[in-house]
Design a protein around this motif. Sequence first.
Motif, short mmCIF file in Angstrom:
data_model
loop_
_atom_site.label_atom_id
_atom_site.label_comp_id
_atom_site.label_asym_id
_atom_site.label_seq_id
_atom_site.Cartn_x
_atom_site.Cartn_y
_atom_site.Cartn_z
N VAL A 87 3.64 -2.31 1.10
CA VAL A 87 4.78 -1.44 0.56
C VAL A 87 6.17 -1.68 1.17
O VAL A 87 5.96 -2.02 2.57
CB VAL A 87 4.29 -0.06 0.43
CG1 VAL A 87 3.07 0.31 -0.30
CG2 VAL A 87 3.82 0.56 2.14
N VAL A 88 7.09 -1.19 0.62
CA VAL A 88 8.46 -1.37 0.97
C VAL A 88 8.73 0.13 1.87
O VAL A 88 8.84 1.02 1.24
CB VAL A 88 9.58 -1.29 0.17
CG1 VAL A 88 11.01 -1.52 0.58
CG2 VAL A 88 9.41 -2.70 -0.64
N VAL A 89 9.04 -0.17 3.10
CA VAL A 89 9.24 1.22 4.18
C VAL A 89 10.62 1.12 4.54
O VAL A 89 11.11 2.28 5.10
CB VAL A 89 8.22 1.32 5.02
CG1 VAL A 89 6.80 1.80 4.68
CG2 VAL A 89 8.19 0.12 6.03
N CYS B 232 3.91 -10.95 4.17
CA CYS B 232 5.18 -10.55 4.15
C CYS B 232 5.65 -9.66 5.10
O CYS B 232 6.69 -9.65 5.91
CB CYS B 232 5.46 -9.64 2.71
SG CYS B 232 4.41 -8.61 2.66
N VAL B 233 4.51 -8.65 5.64
CA VAL B 233 4.90 -8.06 6.87
C VAL B 233 5.01 -8.67 8.07
O VAL B 233 6.05 -8.33 8.89
CB VAL B 233 3.47 -7.01 7.14
CG1 VAL B 233 3.69 -6.09 8.29
CG2 VAL B 233 3.26 -6.25 5.78
N GLU C 111 11.07 -5.83 9.70
CA GLU C 111 10.20 -4.87 9.38
C GLU C 111 10.41 -3.78 8.09
O GLU C 111 10.23 -2.61 8.07
CB GLU C 111 9.89 -3.88 10.44
CG GLU C 111 9.56 -4.79 11.70
CD GLU C 111 9.26 -3.83 13.00
OE1 GLU C 111 9.52 -2.58 13.01
OE2 GLU C 111 9.11 -4.35 13.98
N VAL C 112 10.68 -4.50 7.15
CA VAL C 112 10.78 -4.04 5.79
C VAL C 112 9.78 -3.47 5.05
O VAL C 112 9.48 -2.47 4.52
CB VAL C 112 11.55 -5.01 4.62
CG1 VAL C 112 11.52 -4.18 3.37
CG2 VAL C 112 13.27 -5.07 5.08
N TYR C 113 8.27 -4.20 5.46
CA TYR C 113 7.05 -3.86 4.56
C TYR C 113 6.26 -3.25 5.65
O TYR C 113 6.31 -3.68 7.13
CB TYR C 113 6.46 -5.19 3.92
CG TYR C 113 7.37 -6.02 3.23
CD1 TYR C 113 7.45 -5.62 1.77
CD2 TYR C 113 8.50 -7.11 3.73
CE1 TYR C 113 8.33 -6.17 1.38
CE2 TYR C 113 9.06 -7.58 2.92
CZ TYR C 113 9.06 -7.20 1.50
OH TYR C 113 9.93 -7.95 0.71
N ALA C 114 5.25 -2.69 4.97
CA ALA C 114 4.17 -2.16 5.96
C ALA C 114 2.60 -2.17 5.14
O ALA C 114 3.10 -2.42 3.58
CB ALA C 114 4.28 -0.83 6.33
#
Length: 62
Positions: free
Chosen positions: A35-37, A18-19, A25-28
Motif C-alpha cells: 500500500v502507498v503510505v 517495492c517496499v 519508503e513510499v510503500y508498506a
Amino acid sequence: MGYKVIVDAQKCIGDGECVDVCPVEVYALRDGKAVVVNMEECLGCESCVEVCDQDAIVVEEE
C-alpha cells in the motif's frame, strides 16, 4: 511537481519488492499487499515499477 502512485491490489502478490527497493519508503505491506503510505515522498524513479513482476504499480507525473 509530484507523482501519483497507484497499486493494483488485484495484481499485487505482496512479495515486498517495492517496499525493499523504494529509497524514500513510499510503500508498506498491509494485510499481505503493498500500500502507498508516503506518496508525497515519491521521487518518480520508478524502481518499484521495474521490480514488480505483476505490473501492479503505476507512477504518474502530476
